[in-house]
Design a protein around this motif. Sequence first.
Motif, PDB file in Angstrom:
ATOM      1  N   MET A   1      32.589  83.830   1.038  1.00 45.86           N
ATOM      2  CA  MET A   1      31.559  83.306   0.550  1.00 45.86           C
ATOM      3  C   MET A   1      30.318  83.581   1.111  1.00 45.86           C
ATOM      4  O   MET A   1      30.111  83.810   2.340  1.00 45.86           O
ATOM      5  N   ARG A   2      29.205  83.730   0.168  1.00 50.96           N
ATOM      6  CA  ARG A   2      27.751  83.685   0.590  1.00 50.96           C
ATOM      7  C   ARG A   2      27.164  82.626   0.344  1.00 50.96           C
ATOM      8  O   ARG A   2      27.181  82.250  -1.021  1.00 50.96           O
ATOM      9  N   GLU A  10      20.591  84.178   2.025  1.00 53.24           N
ATOM     10  CA  GLU A  10      21.851  84.088   1.733  1.00 53.24           C
ATOM     11  C   GLU A  10      22.599  84.654   3.168  1.00 53.24           C
ATOM     12  O   GLU A  10      22.158  85.781   3.755  1.00 53.24           O
ATOM     13  N   GLU A  14      31.187  82.204   7.206  1.00 54.68           N
ATOM     14  CA  GLU A  14      31.138  82.187   8.540  1.00 54.68           C
ATOM     15  C   GLU A  14      30.086  81.543   9.612  1.00 54.68           C
ATOM     16  O   GLU A  14      30.341  81.036  10.757  1.00 54.68           O
ATOM     17  N   GLN A  56      26.849  72.795   6.898  1.00 52.99           N
ATOM     18  CA  GLN A  56      25.914  72.736   7.995  1.00 52.99           C
ATOM     19  C   GLN A  56      25.629  74.184   8.426  1.00 52.99           C
ATOM     20  O   GLN A  56      26.863  74.829   8.683  1.00 52.99           O
ATOM     21  N   ARG A  62      20.679  75.211  11.820  1.00 54.16           N
ATOM     22  CA  ARG A  62      21.426  73.852  11.823  1.00 54.16           C
ATOM     23  C   ARG A  62      20.937  72.959  10.992  1.00 54.16           C
ATOM     24  O   ARG A  62      21.001  71.682  11.019  1.00 54.16           O
ATOM     25  N   ALA A  63      20.219  73.543   9.596  1.00 48.11           N
ATOM     26  CA  ALA A  63      20.233  72.368   8.648  1.00 48.11           C
ATOM     27  C   ALA A  63      21.580  72.060   8.050  1.00 48.11           C
ATOM     28  O   ALA A  63      22.168  72.764   7.730  1.00 48.11           O
ATOM     29  N   HIS A  74      34.208  79.353  -6.865  1.00 47.33           N
ATOM     30  CA  HIS A  74      33.378  79.538  -5.457  1.00 47.33           C
ATOM     31  C   HIS A  74      31.840  79.902  -5.927  1.00 47.33           C
ATOM     32  O   HIS A  74      31.077  80.206  -4.981  1.00 47.33           O
ATOM     33  N   ALA A  75      31.616  79.806  -7.313  1.00 48.15           N
ATOM     34  CA  ALA A  75      30.154  79.993  -7.547  1.00 48.15           C
ATOM     35  C   ALA A  75      29.433  79.071  -6.977  1.00 48.15           C
ATOM     36  O   ALA A  75      29.621  77.664  -6.926  1.00 48.15           O
ATOM     37  N   ILE A  76      28.321  79.459  -6.026  1.00 52.00           N
ATOM     38  CA  ILE A  76      27.373  78.494  -6.003  1.00 52.00           C
ATOM     39  C   ILE A  76      26.361  78.265  -6.866  1.00 52.00           C
ATOM     40  O   ILE A  76      25.373  79.125  -7.268  1.00 52.00           O
TER      41      ILE A  76
END
Lengths: 94, 1010
Positions: A1-2, A10, A14, A56, A62-63, A74-76
């Motif tokens: 996933m991205r 993007e 990982e 996160q 770190r946001a 899995h579509a964002i």
Amino acid sequence: MRIPCVYCGERGHEEFAYLGDATVQRPDASSATAAEWHDYGYVRDNPSGSHRELWQHVSGCRAWLVVTRDTRTHAILSVEAARDVALSREKAAP
Amino acid sequence: MNDAAPNAHSAAPARRLGDNAPLRLAEGGLIDRSRTLAFTFDGQRYLGHPGDTLASALIANGVRLVGRSFKYHRPRGILSAGPEEPNALVELRSGARREPNSRATTIELYDGLVAASQNRWPSLKYDLLSINGLAGPIIGAGFYYKTFMWPAAWWEKVYEPLIRRAAGLGRAAGVPDPDTYDKANLHCDVLVVGAGPAGLMAALTAGRAGARVVLCEDDFRLGGRLLLDRREIDGRSALNWVAATEAELAAMPEVRILRRTSVVATYDHGTYAAVERVNDHVAEPPSHEPRQRLWRIVATRCVVAAGATERPLVFPGNDRPGVMLAGAVRAYVNRFAAIPGRRAVVFATNDDAARTVDDLAHCGVDVVAVVDARPQASAVMADATQRASARHISGGAVTRVHGRLGVEAVDIRAANGATARVACDLVCVSGGWSPNVHLASHLGGRPEWDATLAAFVARNLPERMDLAGAAAGDLALADAFTQGHRAGSAAAEACGFSAASAPIPLLDPESTATSPLWRVTGTRGKAFVDFQNDVTTGDLELAHREGFRSVEHMKRYTTLGMATDQGKTSNVNGLALMAELTQTSIPATGTTTFRPPYLPVAIGTLAGHHRGKEFRPTRLAPTHTWAKEQGAIFVETGLWLRAQWYPTPGEKDWLESVDREVRAVRSAVGICDVSTLGKIDVQGPGAAAFLDFLYTNTMSTLAIGRARYGLMLREDGFVMDDGTVSRLGPEHYVVTTTTANAAGVMAHMEHAQQWLRPGLDVTLASVSEQWAQLSVAGPRSRDVLRAVVDPAHDISDAAFPYLAVAEVSAMGGIPARLFRISYSGERAYEIAVPAGYGDALVRALMDAGRAHGIVPYGTETLGVLRIEKGHVAGNEISGQTTARDLGLGRMLSRKKDFIGRALAERPALVAAGRPALVGLKPVDRSLRLRAGAHLVAQGAEPTAANDQGYVTSVAHSPTLGHWIGLALLSGGATRHGERVRVWDPVRSGDTLAEVCDPVFYDPAGERLHG
Ligand SMILES: [Zn+2]
């Protein structure tokens, strides 16, 4: 996933850590009942389809992010800074 | 790459055979005849040329028998010319580099190549285990599930070793792989998978438009089917077009061509995995180069032009060496100039196979018969048959294959049922072509049946993906060009480029007409559907009779499609036969699920450099070099390598060293690197309120220049971590975490900061790496520090009492932080300097401490000191203990909200009988306690029902002169003075211990103050 981080653009999944449901809200400590605390701690929906989740960007800025994701594809659908979501929620609260 | 003339295919018919290998044509082929490569197969030496695969070189040398099958040990030859090969699996290379199950059809020949056949014993020709062929009924469908079910105990001892010997694949090397494997990332606008006509056209179009293109080709040569078919493009050999296109692509700065690279997986959002075989085509990779590289490719658009796979036909004896796919035969004769036989029969269901008839005749192979399964005579096939002067049988079938180790003759049944025996040594079969839909189906889109094509085609493509050419079901070359151009344009335009239209090359005529034949009926003998897993039509029938109807069940019961080739040549035939058996349609039967990877990927490739000690990073403490000089023994704690103890000459074991270190701290002074603790800087107007919310105790009341022990809960009320909180200014704190939880606590704090308390103006920064922090502990610690902290700073007890904190300077002006905190229970300090000064600091402290008897100590002594003081650590903060369990209930503030407060009050978490922290002393003081031992009441049976808790930490206390332990014991706080049975079945321990207060040493805490 991205995942398109609101600050970094993007990036590969990982780089992110998953926490879970972003729709649950920490109860108001001054008035919450034991049942409300229990729900907050343990009760989660597992929707098929659009879901708001906390991620996160641990290996990035770190946001904490509220990612709206379709759990089937899995579509964002959207990504927001968690702090902005939390602030507007606080503002909206009576 | 241009080691052969591009127009090699158009060479005049070469009926003469070459001389270095008996079945090599004298001319033609994309091989470099100026160089000869020697290789061995099963110990026999052969010759080949650059441009050969192992399979083509074996064929040129007349080797037909290359392996034995998985279950029945049937002789097998080469079926295909590509990655779909189910039969010709070999052990490639020898020794530590031996790689089992390598497909001879994709192994690029190199000088000195060593390969061996698999699954044969004692030899390929005389395989004693082929008797399995007679015992077929025992190991038919579902044999895993029924034959060896009873007695159960026999499975491991008898059945499994037997099956493994009889039915197995190649042998792994058994020793560590000496080669390295790499991982890398690629980002591009357009990823093109496959460099056949459609892929080349797509890459060319997108490249010309200016897009950044990555073109991945499985083969070591670009061209795809243009390398194996004698085709004309714009009136010239197709190879000219390939060469010109390759040259144009190579000249484009934004185009990257990856040869020997298989795209094996599609992941979400335009992410792909590809394996590049960087150095599989040489005996040993050059130094500093990997054998293989795993690419993660992220592409805005992807054009899959992965081609199609030819299907075998299902008839008895269809697995005999010499039965080959018709397209593969063209590859061998045209590309490799190697003829797989001298007398051929072609058995097909489609016009494409007519090319095989022509090409065989072209290079002098005697085509004796062309058997077209279609009842209606095909003009294309009839013409080719006539050109080859062969017999043409419409509506016919091959019903039997004669020959034990290879084809010697076949029985051909004509449409009228008459059967004739025809001598031949090669049977070219074609059941049609299946588009390679795998990459398009990895995200769950199910391919759909196309009756005209008699094949599954991909539908519901992943977003950002397009298909072109045979992979899309466009089997004609003309369509490959048109669709490749269309897909390349669309992909470039989706990335913001504008693609120009280009003329589609002019082609020679072609026909792709096909009509399926799923099995030859009315025959006897084993007809194989899945060659690699030895699944026959009989196995499918048996599975159906036994009630396995769903395609997923049938697949698993028969193991159809479950071998290393994942059924590339067998799945569609298998599905069609299942549909026939269940009397449903093929679309209703459906396909099984497509999962990555498309091709087998070595674990080493997936691991990359993450092997052995490099599996994860090693973090070194700032004083590591110094500790090494002292001869420290190190221990891995998480990613960190920490000094465990410092042996001195004459000490016979670790216990002696640790006892000495503990005594030194208690009587003089010791020094320990505690930099591994997490350190988090907390600043801002909201810092105090923020820490009040995070910790169970109040931090807003902490005075500037003071430190406080802090406890953190998870929201579910269990203890998460502990550490110290120091206040450096009105809006500035620095907190520590345990070594193990440093990363987790940081994320937890950021979650609280951004999500739970977004209105607080507070900033967090991890400074764990920035500070070297040393603990200086013991009655003489202040004397040592006095010599290191710059004289301007007053560190007398009056100015700097217990729990004082100050920003000071040390070693002559180096900024430092000094904390008077103690883990050992002694007068103690922690001093922090910028990490780069850690080495200088430890040396300065050791110099200053020499006169005071200073010793360095490691994590073992740290442990003993804290157990003597009853301080909890990771063994007690296990995620299952509450603050009250640990005797820290007084730290739960009643005056404020904090994370975990509400749920910590749940009845079960405050129940009286919960296991609580106690100390343990062995009644017989000479005995040793062991962590992990369980506690039961004195005299009680050691059963789970009687379990009252367990020992969490133990230490030999040199201070007390015996072993001590910390334990979690039911109702522990009220049981001091009782005796309990300490039962340790793992190490045969069974002793009595006295329950006591967990603070063994200086319970009043007087020594902290000096
Ligand atoms: Zn980010």
